[in-house]
Design an enzyme around this catalytic site. Structure first.
Site, PDB file in Angstrom:
ATOM      1  N   ASN A  29      50.715  44.126  40.481  1.00 25.31           N
ATOM      2  CA  ASN A  29      51.468  42.869  40.514  1.00 25.31           C
ATOM      3  C   ASN A  29      52.939  43.268  40.625  1.00 25.31           C
ATOM      4  OD1 ASN A  29      51.346  39.938  38.307  1.00 25.31           O
ATOM      5  ND2 ASN A  29      51.864  40.090  40.450  1.00 25.31           N
ATOM      6  N   ASN A  93      58.567  32.817  41.413  1.00 24.41           N
ATOM      7  CA  ASN A  93      57.444  33.189  42.273  1.00 24.41           C
ATOM      8  C   ASN A  93      57.964  33.662  43.628  1.00 24.41           C
ATOM      9  OD1 ASN A  93      55.301  32.430  40.471  1.00 24.41           O
ATOM     10  ND2 ASN A  93      55.728  30.297  40.961  1.00 24.41           N
ATOM     11  N   CYS A 102      55.024  35.364  33.212  1.00 23.72           N
ATOM     12  CA  CYS A 102      54.252  36.336  33.981  1.00 23.72           C
ATOM     13  C   CYS A 102      53.973  37.513  33.067  1.00 23.72           C
ATOM     14  CB  CYS A 102      55.020  36.773  35.227  1.00 23.72           C
ATOM     15  SG  CYS A 102      54.140  38.027  36.189  1.00 23.72           S
ATOM     16  N   GLY A 103      52.715  37.690  32.697  1.00 25.00           N
ATOM     17  CA  GLY A 103      52.366  38.727  31.728  1.00 25.00           C
ATOM     18  C   GLY A 103      52.623  40.135  32.232  1.00 25.00           C
ATOM     19  N   ASN A 104      52.274  40.415  33.483  1.00 25.99           N
ATOM     20  CA  ASN A 104      52.602  41.721  34.049  1.00 25.99           C
ATOM     21  C   ASN A 104      54.108  41.855  34.217  1.00 25.99           C
ATOM     22  OD1 ASN A 104      49.914  42.718  34.363  1.00 25.99           O
ATOM     23  ND2 ASN A 104      49.666  41.424  36.161  1.00 25.99           N
ATOM     24  N   ASN A 187      51.658  29.114  30.885  1.00 27.93           N
ATOM     25  CA  ASN A 187      51.522  28.615  32.247  1.00 27.93           C
ATOM     26  C   ASN A 187      50.046  28.288  32.470  1.00 27.93           C
ATOM     27  OD1 ASN A 187      50.539  31.232  32.322  1.00 27.93           O
ATOM     28  ND2 ASN A 187      51.651  31.849  34.138  1.00 27.93           N
ATOM     29  N   ASN A 220      47.050  28.336  38.395  1.00 27.67           N
ATOM     30  CA  ASN A 220      46.557  29.599  38.930  1.00 27.67           C
ATOM     31  C   ASN A 220      45.034  29.570  38.777  1.00 27.67           C
ATOM     32  OD1 ASN A 220      49.317  31.047  39.083  1.00 27.67           O
ATOM     33  ND2 ASN A 220      49.210  30.400  36.951  1.00 27.67           N
ATOM     34  N   ARG A 245      49.816  30.416  41.864  1.00 27.63           N
ATOM     35  CA  ARG A 245      50.691  29.377  42.404  1.00 27.63           C
ATOM     36  C   ARG A 245      51.906  29.994  43.079  1.00 27.63           C
ATOM     37  NH1 ARG A 245      52.774  26.077  37.420  1.00 27.63           N
ATOM     38  NH2 ARG A 245      53.037  28.233  36.769  1.00 27.63           N
ATOM     39  N   CYS A 253      47.156  39.673  37.477  1.00 31.09           N
ATOM     40  CA  CYS A 253      47.874  38.566  36.846  1.00 31.09           C
ATOM     41  C   CYS A 253      47.651  38.689  35.344  1.00 31.09           C
ATOM     42  CB  CYS A 253      47.374  37.218  37.358  1.00 31.09           C
ATOM     43  SG  CYS A 253      48.142  35.788  36.552  1.00 31.09           S
TER      44      CYS A 253
END
Length: 314
Positions: A29, A93, A102-104, A187, A220, A245, A253
């Site tokens: 990612n 995004n 965004c976790g990553n 999210n 997502n 998204r 993700c």
């Protein structure tokens, strides 16, 4: 048409000449990263899209700007309850739209702060940062970073409790719509369970899946295959692909991995484990559930972060 697209990309990148950047990823990612310690930089949605373009820009699933929390209205609000969250992850995004979390990206963001000399975080140390999904605390580990992603919740709790599903998802490559469960990790996510890896591979994610009903702010969509056996040595295992998204299919993700573990654990029922390995096209991330403040269950996401290049925009 080709010349017009090239001219548009050049125009959208205008004004960023000389800007320093890095490129990083967490299990594939990938992100463009920019340090803005004085909060002086304004990057438009069009410029983000141009920078994240994989053919005419640097390329990435999104753009992350590192800015002091005190210099953003949402960061100032967050500092009232979390004064230690000095840095804010301003995440966009790949199409330029804002995203809550965004976790990553959180792991890569902290790795970037360290690489830029903006923070000092030894192995075993922790750091709290601000995001539009709230304050997140990150621990540096021997294998990367572990992030307290905060509490999870069902987006449609009544349906999730009563029927263990709340929507139907259609996607190219799947013959019929599949039942799904919608989970918020700060999210929105909608999780679909599939029976076989061949079915997962046949699902086409170059166009957005259709979700009915769609959560209020879009969603997502994760397609997940439970391993057989599901649990080995007390750890659950699943394989996942995701359509994000504003991006499309991504190699990984982080929040989606957490949501997928939430849904599969819910479907597995009593006795399902609290620790999971989530296999994504870009690698493997770990997900753990643990009691949080106020009686809310929290989710920890762990995995690597890599900075692959740094440079200056011409």
């Amino acid at each position: 048409m080709e010349e017009n697209l090239a001219a548009a990309a050049d125009r959208n990148s205008a004004g960023l000449s000389g800007l320093s950047f890095s490129k990083g990823h967490g299990t594939g990612n990938d992100f463009v990263l920019i340090a803005d310690p004085n909060g002086a930089l304004t990057v438009t949605a069009e410029q983000v899209a141009a920078l994240c373009d994989r053919h005419r820009g640097i390329g990435g699933d999104g753009l992350i700007r590192a800015v002091p929390s005190m210099l953003l209205p949402e960061g100032q609000e967050l500092l009232m309850d979390h004064p230690g969250a000095k840095w804010f992850m301003d995440y966009r995004n790949g199409d330029g739209s804002l995203s809550e979390m965004c976790g990553n990206g959180v792991r890569v963001f902290v790795h970037f702060l360290i690489a830029e000399g903006l923070v000092d975080l030894p192995a075993g140390g922790s750091l709290t940062i601000g995001t539009r999904g709230g304050a997140k605390t990150i621990v540096r580990t021997a294998a990367g970073y572990a992030v307290d992603m905060g509490p999870w919740e069902f987006i449609f709790p009544g349906e999730a409790t009563a029927r263990a599903m709340d929507s139907l998802v259609s996607a190219a490559g799947l013959e019929v719509a599949r039942p799904a469960l919608s989970v918020s990790m700060g999210n929105p996510h909608t999780v679909v369970a599939l029976a076989e890896l061949a079915e997962l591979e046949a699902t086409a994610l170059f166009t957005p899946p259709h979700v009915d009903p769609t959560p209020p702010h879009g969603t997502n969509v994760e397609f997940v295959v439970p391993s057989e056996p599901l649990v080995h040595d007390g750890i659950g295992s699943i394989t996942m692909r995701v359509h994000e998204r504003g991006v499309g299919e991504t190699q990984s993700c982080g929040t989606g991995a957490c949501a997928a573990a939430v849904a599969i654990r819910h479907w597995a029922g009593e006795g399902a484990p609290d620790a999971w390995n989530v296999h994504v096209p870009g690698g493997v991330v770990g997900v753990k559930f643990f009691p949080g403040a106020g009686g809310h269950e929290h989710v920890e996401l762990s995995g690597p972060a890599v900075i692959v290049a740094s440079g200056t925009l011409s």
